[in-house]
Enzyme design. Structure first.
Site, short mmCIF file in Angstrom:
data_model
loop_
_atom_site.label_atom_id
_atom_site.label_comp_id
_atom_site.label_asym_id
_atom_site.label_seq_id
_atom_site.Cartn_x
_atom_site.Cartn_y
_atom_site.Cartn_z
N GLU A 47 34.52 -49.85 -0.28
CA GLU A 47 34.02 -49.88 -1.66
C GLU A 47 32.87 -48.90 -1.82
O GLU A 47 31.85 -49.02 -1.14
CB GLU A 47 33.57 -51.27 -2.09
CG GLU A 47 33.06 -51.25 -3.53
CD GLU A 47 32.81 -52.61 -4.15
OE1 GLU A 47 32.22 -52.63 -5.26
OE2 GLU A 47 33.19 -53.62 -3.55
N GLU A 56 36.48 -55.56 3.96
CA GLU A 56 35.93 -54.79 2.85
C GLU A 56 34.45 -54.58 3.13
O GLU A 56 33.76 -55.51 3.55
CB GLU A 56 36.13 -55.54 1.53
CG GLU A 56 35.57 -54.83 0.30
CD GLU A 56 34.16 -55.29 -0.05
OE1 GLU A 56 33.55 -54.66 -0.94
OE2 GLU A 56 33.64 -56.24 0.57
N ASP A 75 30.79 -52.24 1.70
CA ASP A 75 30.20 -51.50 0.58
C ASP A 75 29.35 -50.34 1.09
O ASP A 75 28.64 -50.49 2.09
CB ASP A 75 29.31 -52.42 -0.24
CG ASP A 75 30.04 -53.66 -0.71
OD1 ASP A 75 30.89 -53.52 -1.61
OD2 ASP A 75 29.77 -54.76 -0.18
N HIS A 97 35.64 -60.25 2.79
CA HIS A 97 34.67 -59.70 1.84
C HIS A 97 33.33 -59.44 2.51
O HIS A 97 32.64 -60.37 2.92
CB HIS A 97 34.50 -60.69 0.69
CG HIS A 97 33.60 -60.24 -0.40
ND1 HIS A 97 32.52 -60.99 -0.82
CD2 HIS A 97 33.61 -59.13 -1.18
CE1 HIS A 97 31.92 -60.37 -1.81
NE2 HIS A 97 32.56 -59.23 -2.05
N HIS A 114 25.49 -53.73 0.17
CA HIS A 114 26.04 -54.02 -1.16
C HIS A 114 25.07 -53.70 -2.28
O HIS A 114 25.45 -53.13 -3.31
CB HIS A 114 26.44 -55.49 -1.25
CG HIS A 114 26.92 -55.89 -2.61
ND1 HIS A 114 26.07 -56.36 -3.61
CD2 HIS A 114 28.16 -55.85 -3.16
CE1 HIS A 114 26.77 -56.60 -4.70
NE2 HIS A 114 28.04 -56.31 -4.46
#
Length: 286
Positions: free
Chosen positions: A133, A59, A61, A32, A74
């Site tokens: 993401e 992952e 962002d 993450h 993020h």
């Protein structure tokens, strides 16, 4: 929709289904924002460390800067990780690159910059996964298509994820060869005990957006064995769960056969999933 079982009963169903099966492996252990427990999130350093810790994928962002560059962060602004506030969509890449987003985590990471999409893509080994993401509306999808065309990544290495239903739909329109999961968390009404979105609402969103799967918050009080069974009965069996750092919770979802388990601690969670017991010190499981 049938009345859902309680968590305890769901666990009983799961145990019966598992039977005498030995170690079950989730398809993918996803880091993450990189190995964000140990390194500053969404940096090149955190991505590289995640793979060193054995993650199957990372992952990250992404937003668009004011000059249309895809940047890895993020939050909608830089205050939390850089100490000064710049709204991403109102700031050009050159200004964002002047900020330090590593020192807040640990002095040894001082000098880490907000990465571009290309810089994160370059950290992905040929056999690993890249979970992208998208934090904005559909306007980011066309630039993403161009950026992906400049990489060496293969289609099966990529999973796009997004909370925005319209962005998911645009991904399926412009990037039909890539998988895309719609993301959702859940809220429980304190008076009625009802959860939203409901399973029916989740299924409807997946069908409207043409998403390939569901990226679901790993809340065992709601997303249990019965929830996943009913989701699959509706024709949507592919799902992944986030963000799981407790090994007991990870083991529960692992047996439900998700596409992946997203965690801040990829090395720790893999070790615990492969262990015979998930009994760990309480401090380590937090």
């Amino acid at each position: 929709m049938a009345v859902r079982f309680t968590l305890a009963l769901g666990l009983g169903i799961l145990s019966a289904l598992a039977g005498s099966v030995g170690v079950v492996h989730a398809q993918n252990i996803v880091a993450h924002r990189g190995a964000s427990f140990d390194a500053p999130e969404n940096t090149v350093a955190s991505m590289k460390l995640a793979f060193e810790q054995g993650a199957d994928g990372v992952e990250a962002d992404f937003y668009l800067s004011s000059d249309g560059e895809i940047v890895c962060i993020h939050d909608a602004d830089t205050k939390r990780t850089a100490g000064v506030k710049h709204v991403i969509v109102k700031t050009p890449l050159a200004e964002l690159r002047k900020l330090d987003v590593g020192a807040w985590k640990n002095e040894k990471y001082r000098g880490e910059k907000i990465p571009t999409f290309a810089e994160i893509a370059e950290t992905i080994p040929a056999v690993k996964k890249f979970i992208i993401e998208l934090k904005t509306g559909p306007e980011i999808v066309a630039p993403l298509k161009e950026a992906l065309a400049k990489t060496k990544l293969k289609d099966d290495q990529i999973l796009i994820i997004c909370f925005n239903e319209k962005t998911v739909a645009e991904c399926k329109k412009l990037l039909p060869n890539l998988k895309c999961h719609w993301l959702t968390g859940y809220k429980q009404n304190e008076k009625t005990g009802e959860w939203t979105p409901t399973l029916d609402e989740v299924v409807a969103t997946l069908e409207r957006s043409k998403a390939d799967g569901l990226g679901t918050q790993g809340d065992m009080k709601h997303v249990d064995a019965e929830f996943i069974k009913e989701l699959c009965d509706e024709g949507h069996c592919e799902f992944h769960v986030w963000t799981i750092d407790n090994p007991k919770v990870a083991k529960y979802y692992q047996k439900l056969k998700p596409w992946g388990i997203t965690t801040n601690k990829p090395g720790f969670i893999r070790e615990q999933l492969n262990a015979k017991s998930t009994k760990v010190p309480a401090a380590a499981a937090k």
